[in-house]
Design an enzyme around this catalytic site. Structure first.
Site, mmCIF file in Angstrom:
data_model
loop_
_atom_site.group_PDB
_atom_site.id
_atom_site.type_symbol
_atom_site.label_atom_id
_atom_site.label_comp_id
_atom_site.label_asym_id
_atom_site.label_seq_id
_atom_site.Cartn_x
_atom_site.Cartn_y
_atom_site.Cartn_z
ATOM 1 C CG HIS A 105 -1.921 0.737 1.240
ATOM 2 N ND1 HIS A 105 -1.660 2.537 1.642
ATOM 3 C CD2 HIS A 105 -3.140 0.783 0.823
ATOM 4 C CE1 HIS A 105 -3.613 3.064 0.990
ATOM 5 N NE2 HIS A 105 -4.131 2.373 1.422
ATOM 6 C CD GLU A 175 -5.546 2.085 -3.047
ATOM 7 O OE1 GLU A 175 -6.683 1.658 -3.011
ATOM 8 O OE2 GLU A 175 -4.486 2.018 -2.386
HETATM 9 P P1 PGA Z 1 -9.995 5.420 0.305
HETATM 10 O O1 PGA Z 1 -8.103 4.388 0.707
HETATM 11 O O2 PGA Z 1 -11.294 4.474 -0.425
HETATM 12 O O3 PGA Z 1 -10.225 6.178 1.460
HETATM 13 O O4 PGA Z 1 -9.643 6.404 -0.795
HETATM 14 C C1 PGA Z 1 -8.472 3.423 -0.294
HETATM 15 C C2 PGA Z 1 -7.018 3.025 0.317
HETATM 16 O O5 PGA Z 1 -5.908 3.689 0.384
HETATM 17 O O6 PGA Z 1 -6.693 2.107 0.453
#
Ligand code: PGA
Length: 270
Positions: A105, A175
């Site tokens: 992440h 992401e």
């Molecule tokens: P968020 O977080 O949905 O609050 O943007 C997503 C993440 O950090 O995986």
């Protein structure tokens, strides 16, 4: 109740809730108790992984026994040596009931200085402990290369040494760093392109069987308002949510939209 299905692929859709550093033990258990009836039979159709804080893992594992909910952790230590005060090993996570673990992440990378090689080490340790890694891959805010080059280079380093049968059982979250904690998610076209690039790279590297079977979802400011619109491409198997993943009602609405778009599933609550 009508349960009409569109073409059902070989991939079961997936949803993930990343609770980050929030939720007390009591709040975590309350979420699970609220969420289960809201999600109902969707839990048989969509693999739902919830990722609480380390402190809540064991009790949440007890609470979800007998339900189709999966437990994941948000990170693990890049070592099995015990002389690491404040860290949690892959074996400790497996021991506390986790089946999955999120790795890579952006918040962990930035705050703990993890580069791709460290994430690759964590991946290896997770697999050795019997955990299924959920690898987060996306272009960073500081990346100077194109999205294509960024993702390909990163995947190459992250999956160094991984075997096809290991990759097949993993999950991937596309992401992009800028999409985290934003007002709105990435545009559906970029989500489709990112997930497509990841699937294309995995197929080229590990073969068609793996590319056809591995689950790739999108994460970054996902909300019930935007969920369905993010799922249009066949390469996207579901969604991961941070803020909306801590709200039982909103998260159940996201899971419902995943089932509706990916499986054509309609239930009485929709
Ligand atoms: P968020 O977080 O949905 O609050 O943007 C997503 C993440 O950090 O995986």
């Amino acid at each position: 109740m009508s349960t009409e299905r569109k073409v059902v692929g070989i991939r079961k859709p997936m949803a993930l809730a990343n609770w980050k550093m929030s939720m007390t033990v009591a709040e975590s258990l309350a979420f699970v108790r609220d969420f289960q009836p809201l999600a109902g039979s969707l839990l048989q159709r969509v693999d739902v992984v919830i990722c609480p804080s380390f402190t809540a893992l064991w009790l949440v594992a007890q609470e979800i026994k007998g339900f189709n909910l999966h437990l994941g952790a948000q990170n693990l230590a890049a070592t099995i040596e015990p002389a690491h005060t404040g860290q949690i090993s892959a074996h400790q996570l497996a021991d506390s009931g986790c089946r999955w673990v999120m790795l890579g992440h952006w918040e962990v990378r930035r705050q703990q200085g993890d580069d791709d090689e460290v994430v690759n080490k964590k991946l290896r340790l997770a697999l050795e402990a019997g955990l299924r890694p959920i690898l987060l891959v996306g272009e960073g805010e500081r990346d100077v290369f194109s999205v294509e080059a960024s993702l390909a280079g990163r995947l190459d380093r992250l999956l160094h040494g991984a075997r096809p049968e290991e990759v097949e059982r993993m999950g991937f979250i596309y992401e992009p760093e800028v999409a985290i904690g934003a007002d709105t998610p990435a545009e559906p076209e970029s989500v489709a392109r990112g997930c497509g690039l990841i699937r294309g790279w995995i197929t080229a590297e590990f073969g068609k069987r793996v590319g056809d079977r591995v689950r790739i979802i999108y994460g970054g400011s996902v909300s019930p308002q935007h969920a369905a619109g993010l799922l249009s491409s066949a390469d996207i198997d579901g969604l991961g949510a941070g803020r909306a993943g801590r709200d039982a009602l909103k998260f159940s609405q996201i899971v419902r939209q995943i089932a509706q778009v990916k499986l054509g599933f309609a239930d009485p609550f929709s």
